[in-house]
Design a protein around this motif. Structure first.
Motif, PDB file in Angstrom:
ATOM      1  N   GLU A  85       0.843  -1.184   0.000  1.00  0.00           N
ATOM      2  CA  GLU A  85       0.000   0.000   0.000  1.00  0.00           C
ATOM      3  C   GLU A  85       0.886   1.244   0.000  1.00  0.00           C
ATOM      4  OE1 GLU A  85      -3.095   1.495   0.188  1.00  0.00           O
ATOM      5  OE2 GLU A  85      -3.850  -0.345  -0.706  1.00  0.00           O
ATOM      6  N   PRO A  86       0.548   2.266  -0.786  1.00  0.00           N
ATOM      7  CA  PRO A  86       1.387   3.468  -0.854  1.00  0.00           C
ATOM      8  C   PRO A  86       1.660   4.111   0.500  1.00  0.00           C
ATOM      9  CG  PRO A  86      -0.227   3.489  -2.623  1.00  0.00           C
ATOM     10  CD  PRO A  86      -0.568   2.308  -1.756  1.00  0.00           C
ATOM     11  N   VAL A  87       0.646   4.138   1.383  1.00  0.00           N
ATOM     12  CA  VAL A  87       0.828   4.796   2.674  1.00  0.00           C
ATOM     13  C   VAL A  87       1.857   4.059   3.536  1.00  0.00           C
ATOM     14  CG1 VAL A  87      -0.996   3.579   3.929  1.00  0.00           C
ATOM     15  CG2 VAL A  87      -0.441   5.928   4.544  1.00  0.00           C
ATOM     16  N   ARG A  88       2.069   2.771   3.267  1.00  0.00           N
ATOM     17  CA  ARG A  88       3.026   1.981   4.042  1.00  0.00           C
ATOM     18  C   ARG A  88       4.441   2.044   3.453  1.00  0.00           C
ATOM     19  NH1 ARG A  88      -0.958  -3.318   4.408  1.00  0.00           N
ATOM     20  NH2 ARG A  88      -2.359  -2.528   6.030  1.00  0.00           N
ATOM     21  N   GLU A  89       4.541   2.339   2.152  1.00  0.00           N
ATOM     22  CA  GLU A  89       5.829   2.224   1.473  1.00  0.00           C
ATOM     23  C   GLU A  89       6.840   3.275   1.927  1.00  0.00           C
ATOM     24  OE1 GLU A  89       5.309   0.050  -2.725  1.00  0.00           O
ATOM     25  OE2 GLU A  89       4.215   1.952  -2.624  1.00  0.00           O
ATOM     26  N   ALA A 133      -5.606  -3.243   4.423  1.00  0.00           N
ATOM     27  CA  ALA A 133      -5.286  -2.771   3.076  1.00  0.00           C
ATOM     28  C   ALA A 133      -6.524  -2.228   2.380  1.00  0.00           C
ATOM     29  CB  ALA A 133      -4.674  -3.907   2.262  1.00  0.00           C
ATOM     30  N   TYR A 134      -7.658  -2.908   2.567  1.00  0.00           N
ATOM     31  CA  TYR A 134      -8.866  -2.442   1.893  1.00  0.00           C
ATOM     32  C   TYR A 134      -9.410  -1.166   2.517  1.00  0.00           C
ATOM     33  CZ  TYR A 134     -10.906  -5.242   5.651  1.00  0.00           C
ATOM     34  OH  TYR A 134     -11.213  -5.776   6.867  1.00  0.00           O
ATOM     35  N   ASP A 135      -9.165  -0.938   3.814  1.00  0.00           N
ATOM     36  CA  ASP A 135      -9.505   0.337   4.444  1.00  0.00           C
ATOM     37  C   ASP A 135      -8.694   1.458   3.797  1.00  0.00           C
ATOM     38  OD1 ASP A 135     -10.162   2.464   6.127  1.00  0.00           O
ATOM     39  OD2 ASP A 135      -8.866   1.788   7.750  1.00  0.00           O
ATOM     40  N   LEU A 136      -7.390   1.238   3.643  1.00  0.00           N
ATOM     41  CA  LEU A 136      -6.539   2.263   3.038  1.00  0.00           C
ATOM     42  C   LEU A 136      -6.963   2.538   1.599  1.00  0.00           C
ATOM     43  CD1 LEU A 136      -3.074   1.025   4.373  1.00  0.00           C
ATOM     44  CD2 LEU A 136      -4.584   2.745   5.372  1.00  0.00           C
ATOM     45  N   PHE A 137      -7.301   1.480   0.861  1.00  0.00           N
ATOM     46  CA  PHE A 137      -7.721   1.657  -0.531  1.00  0.00           C
ATOM     47  C   PHE A 137      -9.034   2.424  -0.607  1.00  0.00           C
ATOM     48  CE2 PHE A 137     -10.146   0.370  -4.242  1.00  0.00           C
ATOM     49  CZ  PHE A 137      -9.251   0.607  -5.263  1.00  0.00           C
ATOM     50  N   LEU A 138     -10.024   2.019   0.189  1.00  0.00           N
ATOM     51  CA  LEU A 138     -11.330   2.672   0.130  1.00  0.00           C
ATOM     52  C   LEU A 138     -11.252   4.109   0.632  1.00  0.00           C
ATOM     53  CD1 LEU A 138     -13.580  -0.273   1.346  1.00  0.00           C
ATOM     54  CD2 LEU A 138     -13.414   0.642  -0.981  1.00  0.00           C
ATOM     55  N   THR A 139     -10.385   4.365   1.604  1.00  0.00           N
ATOM     56  CA  THR A 139     -10.200   5.738   2.086  1.00  0.00           C
ATOM     57  C   THR A 139      -9.739   6.646   0.955  1.00  0.00           C
ATOM     58  OG1 THR A 139      -9.689   4.983   4.332  1.00  0.00           O
ATOM     59  CG2 THR A 139      -8.921   7.174   3.721  1.00  0.00           C
ATOM     60  N   ARG A 140      -8.887   6.104   0.083  1.00  0.00           N
ATOM     61  CA  ARG A 140      -8.381   6.890  -1.058  1.00  0.00           C
ATOM     62  C   ARG A 140      -9.412   7.038  -2.165  1.00  0.00           C
ATOM     63  NH1 ARG A 140      -4.111   3.322  -0.924  1.00  0.00           N
ATOM     64  NH2 ARG A 140      -4.676   2.504  -2.980  1.00  0.00           N
ATOM     65  N   THR A 141     -10.254   6.044  -2.357  1.00  0.00           N
ATOM     66  CA  THR A 141     -11.033   5.980  -3.600  1.00  0.00           C
ATOM     67  C   THR A 141     -12.526   6.264  -3.470  1.00  0.00           C
ATOM     68  OG1 THR A 141     -11.288   3.587  -3.345  1.00  0.00           O
ATOM     69  CG2 THR A 141      -9.399   4.361  -4.626  1.00  0.00           C
ATOM     70  N   LEU A 142     -13.119   6.017  -2.322  1.00  0.00           N
ATOM     71  CA  LEU A 142     -14.558   6.268  -2.184  1.00  0.00           C
ATOM     72  C   LEU A 142     -14.858   7.761  -2.275  1.00  0.00           C
ATOM     73  CD1 LEU A 142     -15.742   3.865   0.673  1.00  0.00           C
ATOM     74  CD2 LEU A 142     -16.241   3.667  -1.780  1.00  0.00           C
ATOM     75  N   LYS A 143     -15.910   8.081  -2.976  1.00  0.00           N
ATOM     76  CA  LYS A 143     -16.293   9.485  -3.156  1.00  0.00           C
ATOM     77  C   LYS A 143     -17.463   9.887  -2.261  1.00  0.00           C
ATOM     78  CE  LYS A 143     -13.381   9.825  -6.616  1.00  0.00           C
ATOM     79  NZ  LYS A 143     -12.092  10.533  -6.445  1.00  0.00           N
ATOM     80  N   HIS A 144     -18.355   8.962  -1.958  1.00  0.00           N
ATOM     81  CA  HIS A 144     -19.607   9.329  -1.298  1.00  0.00           C
ATOM     82  C   HIS A 144     -19.913   8.517  -0.045  1.00  0.00           C
ATOM     83  CE1 HIS A 144     -20.354  11.691  -4.885  1.00  0.00           C
ATOM     84  NE2 HIS A 144     -20.176  10.614  -5.626  1.00  0.00           N
ATOM     85  N   ALA A 145     -19.694   7.211  -0.075  1.00  0.00           N
ATOM     86  CA  ALA A 145     -20.059   6.364   1.066  1.00  0.00           C
ATOM     87  C   ALA A 145     -19.180   6.675   2.277  1.00  0.00           C
ATOM     88  CB  ALA A 145     -19.938   4.892   0.684  1.00  0.00           C
ATOM     89  N   GLN A 146     -19.691   6.331   3.449  1.00  0.00           N
ATOM     90  CA  GLN A 146     -18.986   6.593   4.703  1.00  0.00           C
ATOM     91  C   GLN A 146     -18.421   5.294   5.271  1.00  0.00           C
ATOM     92  OE1 GLN A 146     -21.259   8.853   7.599  1.00  0.00           O
ATOM     93  NE2 GLN A 146     -20.225   7.852   9.319  1.00  0.00           N
ATOM     94  N   LEU A 147     -17.173   5.328   5.715  1.00  0.00           N
ATOM     95  CA  LEU A 147     -16.541   4.156   6.315  1.00  0.00           C
ATOM     96  C   LEU A 147     -16.730   4.176   7.828  1.00  0.00           C
ATOM     97  CD1 LEU A 147     -13.183   4.023   4.306  1.00  0.00           C
ATOM     98  CD2 LEU A 147     -15.229   2.611   3.977  1.00  0.00           C
ATOM     99  N   GLU A 148     -17.094   3.025   8.362  1.00  0.00           N
ATOM    100  CA  GLU A 148     -17.208   2.838   9.812  1.00  0.00           C
ATOM    101  C   GLU A 148     -16.153   1.810  10.207  1.00  0.00           C
ATOM    102  OE1 GLU A 148     -19.273   4.444  11.824  1.00  0.00           O
ATOM    103  OE2 GLU A 148     -20.352   5.519  10.239  1.00  0.00           O
ATOM    104  N   ARG A 149     -15.209   2.202  11.056  1.00  0.00           N
ATOM    105  CA  ARG A 149     -14.033   1.364  11.314  1.00  0.00           C
ATOM    106  C   ARG A 149     -14.158   0.560  12.608  1.00  0.00           C
ATOM    107  NH1 ARG A 149     -12.291   5.895   8.689  1.00  0.00           N
ATOM    108  NH2 ARG A 149     -11.043   5.441   6.809  1.00  0.00           N
ATOM    109  N   ALA A 150     -13.845  -0.740  12.476  1.00  0.00           N
ATOM    110  CA  ALA A 150     -13.712  -1.629  13.624  1.00  0.00           C
ATOM    111  C   ALA A 150     -12.224  -1.869  13.869  1.00  0.00           C
ATOM    112  CB  ALA A 150     -14.426  -2.946  13.350  1.00  0.00           C
ATOM    113  N   GLU A 151     -11.884  -2.405  15.016  1.00  0.00           N
ATOM    114  CA  GLU A 151     -10.472  -2.601  15.354  1.00  0.00           C
ATOM    115  C   GLU A 151      -9.823  -3.705  14.525  1.00  0.00           C
ATOM    116  OE1 GLU A 151      -8.274  -0.896  17.397  1.00  0.00           O
ATOM    117  OE2 GLU A 151      -9.916   0.549  17.231  1.00  0.00           O
TER     118      GLU A 151
END
Length: 241
Positions: A85-89, A133-151
């Protein structure tokens, strides 16, 4: 075989010990055995690397990839198994991927959503595992939906179920197991990303990073990765080319 120099040993196994971070948050890569011991393809690779280096292996277990990454600053691991993931590199040197897995969504059986693109709408709430990884990807790419994060990734499914959110994002295989257990849910056929799982070392350990890159390519070519996946019940997972 790549030459094992003192610089390689200093980077990967200072003091003669390879400290490997094992992430139980992704059950494709690591699982708990009958007695709770770590097993799976990442464990098999860690053991093979330690044997090749003729060093002791100590595994540090985590329940989420985000926690593995957060522990980097604590210096508790010299080797990890994480998605590229870019944020990790900026802080991690990655090998080429050894496994490719799909990120997709678990939804209610009767929901109107048929494609991952359907989930990026205003007002929709999607459960994710924090720092995955999918949290990081969706954070970058989602335009409208809201993410709710679990641990954790497993916690994201629980969050989706308990709060009746619109979907849970995650790795296809464990999401499918949820749907198989309960026909009230289904997994979308398409994917929003391909998650490239790799071996990783802290940035700046150039000799160790080069050795790990060569090691993982050899293990893919030898069929080791494919065999380890099959032995851990993950034969439907794609080995990276």
């Amino acid at each position: 075989m790549t030459t094992i120099t003192q610089a390689v040993l200093d980077d990967l196994a200072p003091g003669g010990v390879l400290h490997a971070a094992i992430n139980f948050g992704n059950p494709v890569l690591a699982q708990r055995g009958p007695s709770g011991e770590p097993q799976g393809v990442s464990v098999a690779l860690a053991k093979a690397l330690a044997e090749e280096l003729s060093v002791k292996l100590e595994m540090r277990t985590f329940d989420a990839a985000g926690k593995v990454f957060a522990a980097l600053e604590e210096g508790v691991w010299n080797l990890a198994f994480l998605a590229i993931e870019p944020v990790r590199e900026a802080q991690i040197s990655f090998s080429e991927p050894y496994v490719i897995i799909e990120g997709t969504y678990l939804v209610d059986r009767d929901s109107p959503f048929r494609s991952v693109a359907d989930l990026d709408q205003a007002g929709l709430k999607l459960a994710v595992g924090k720092g995955a990884a999918y949290d990081l990807f969706l954070t970058r790419t989602l335009k409208h939906a809201q993410l709710e994060r679990a641990e954790t990734s497993a916690g994201a499914v629980d969050l989706f179920l308990d709060q009746k959110l619109d979907a849970a994002a995650g790795v296809r295989q464990p999401l499918q197991k949820v749907a198989d257990r309960d026909p009230s849910y289904r997994v979308l056929d398409d994917a929003f990303t391909s998650i490239r799982q790799a071996m990783a070392v802290p940035k700046g350990r150039d000799a160790g990073a080069a050795y790990v890159r060569a090691f993982i390519e050899r293990k893919k070519a030898e069929g080791f990765v494919h065999k380890a996946l099959a032995e851990s019940g993950q034969s439907d997972v794609t080995v990276a080319p």
